[in-house]
Write a protein that holds these residues in place. Structure first.
Motif, mmCIF file in Angstrom:
data_model
loop_
_atom_site.group_PDB
_atom_site.id
_atom_site.type_symbol
_atom_site.label_atom_id
_atom_site.label_comp_id
_atom_site.label_asym_id
_atom_site.label_seq_id
_atom_site.Cartn_x
_atom_site.Cartn_y
_atom_site.Cartn_z
ATOM 1 N N GLU A 40 13.559 3.566 -6.956
ATOM 2 C CA GLU A 40 12.330 3.253 -7.675
ATOM 3 C C GLU A 40 12.430 1.872 -8.295
ATOM 4 O OE1 GLU A 40 9.719 4.901 -7.411
ATOM 5 O OE2 GLU A 40 10.302 6.947 -6.976
ATOM 6 N N PRO A 41 11.344 1.197 -8.533
ATOM 7 C CA PRO A 41 9.995 1.575 -8.129
ATOM 8 C C PRO A 41 9.754 1.276 -6.646
ATOM 9 C CG PRO A 41 9.951 -0.497 -9.338
ATOM 10 C CD PRO A 41 11.391 -0.024 -9.330
ATOM 11 N N TYR A 88 4.664 -0.563 -12.774
ATOM 12 C CA TYR A 88 4.841 0.609 -11.917
ATOM 13 C C TYR A 88 4.818 1.875 -12.763
ATOM 14 C CZ TYR A 88 6.495 -2.776 -8.477
ATOM 15 O OH TYR A 88 6.597 -3.824 -7.605
ATOM 16 N N ASP A 89 4.325 2.949 -12.172
ATOM 17 C CA ASP A 89 4.289 4.245 -12.848
ATOM 18 C C ASP A 89 5.594 5.008 -12.685
ATOM 19 O OD1 ASP A 89 1.694 3.825 -13.697
ATOM 20 O OD2 ASP A 89 0.819 4.796 -11.946
ATOM 21 N N THR A 90 6.592 4.377 -12.085
ATOM 22 C CA THR A 90 7.899 5.008 -11.895
ATOM 23 C C THR A 90 8.987 4.014 -12.283
ATOM 24 O OG1 THR A 90 8.020 4.257 -9.598
ATOM 25 C CG2 THR A 90 7.093 6.451 -9.982
ATOM 26 N N ASP A 97 9.294 6.434 -17.848
ATOM 27 C CA ASP A 97 8.307 6.796 -16.825
ATOM 28 C C ASP A 97 7.530 5.617 -16.247
ATOM 29 O OD1 ASP A 97 6.770 6.222 -19.009
ATOM 30 O OD2 ASP A 97 5.806 8.173 -19.135
ATOM 31 N N SER A 98 7.892 4.397 -16.617
ATOM 32 C CA SER A 98 7.216 3.235 -16.043
ATOM 33 C C SER A 98 8.141 2.025 -16.135
ATOM 34 C CB SER A 98 5.897 2.953 -16.763
ATOM 35 O OG SER A 98 6.146 2.540 -18.091
ATOM 36 N N HIS A 100 7.893 -2.450 -16.071
ATOM 37 C CA HIS A 100 7.026 -3.623 -16.142
ATOM 38 C C HIS A 100 7.864 -4.849 -15.779
ATOM 39 C CE1 HIS A 100 4.194 -6.190 -18.925
ATOM 40 N NE2 HIS A 100 4.264 -6.663 -17.697
#
Length: 149
Positions: A40-41, A88-90, A97-98, A100
Motif C-alpha cells: 500500500e498505497p 490515499y485511503d490506505t 487509514d490514509s 498523504h
C-alpha cells in the motif's frame, strides 16, 4: 542522511504529516515503465517507481537513489513535473487509514534496459499509457509531461 525510522515514529509521521516524495515516470522507446505494486498505497495496481526523500537529500539525489533501489538502473532526468498532492485511503502502516504525499514528479530515461523490480513491485513492464487503465496520479503526470508523446 537517515533512511531508517523506527516503526512507532514512522506511524506518528504517517498519521500526522505529508510525506515528501519523488515519483519517476520512466520513458523508454516502447512506452513507460510500470510496476505491479505489492504494498500500500495502490497495492495491486500498475504504478511508477517512487519513494520518500530522506532528510539531507535533494530531490534530484532521491530520484537517482530510487531508480537504483527500485529498478536497478541509473537514469537521466529529462523533466521536472512539479509537485502533486496525493492522498490515499490506505497505508501500509498499522493503525493508520490514509497516507498523504507531496509528490514531486520527474520524467526520466534509464541508461540501461536491464530494469528489474525490488520488493515493492511484483513485475515491471513497458506499456503504452493508452493500453491500460492508468491510476489517476499517473494520468496527471502524463498530462503534465512535455517530453512524453
Amino acid at each position: 542522511m537517515s533512511e531508517w525510522i523506527p516503526e512507532e515514529e514512522w506511524t506518528t509521521i504517517v498519521r500526522n504529516v505529508p510525506i515528501v516524495s519523488v515519483d519517476l515516470l520512466v520513458r523508454t522507446d516502447g512506452g513507460i515503465v510500470l510496476g505491479k505494486r505489492t504494498n500500500e498505497p495502490a497495492k495491486g495496481e500498475w504504478f511508477i517507481p517512487g519513494g520518500r526523500v530522506y532528510k539531507g537529500e535533494t530531490r534530484t539525489e532521491a530520484v537517482h537513489r530510487i531508480a537504483t533501489e527500485e529498478m536497478g538502473v541509473k537514469v537521466e532526468i529529462l523533466e521536472s513535473l512539479g509537485a502533486f498532492e496525493h492522498i490515499y485511503d490506505t497505508a501500509e502502516t498499522d493503525g493508520v487509514d490514509s497516507k498523504h504525499y507531496l509528490a514531486n514528479g520527474y520524467v526520466v530515461e534509464p541508461k540501461s534496459t536491464d530494469v528489474r523490480p525490488n520488493e515493492q513491485h511484483a513485475d515491471f513492464q513497458i506499456l503504452q499509457p493508452e493500453s491500460i487503465d492508468l491510476h489517476p496520479n499517473i494520468a496527471a503526470y502524463l498530462k503534465k509531461a512535455e517530453t512524453i508523446e
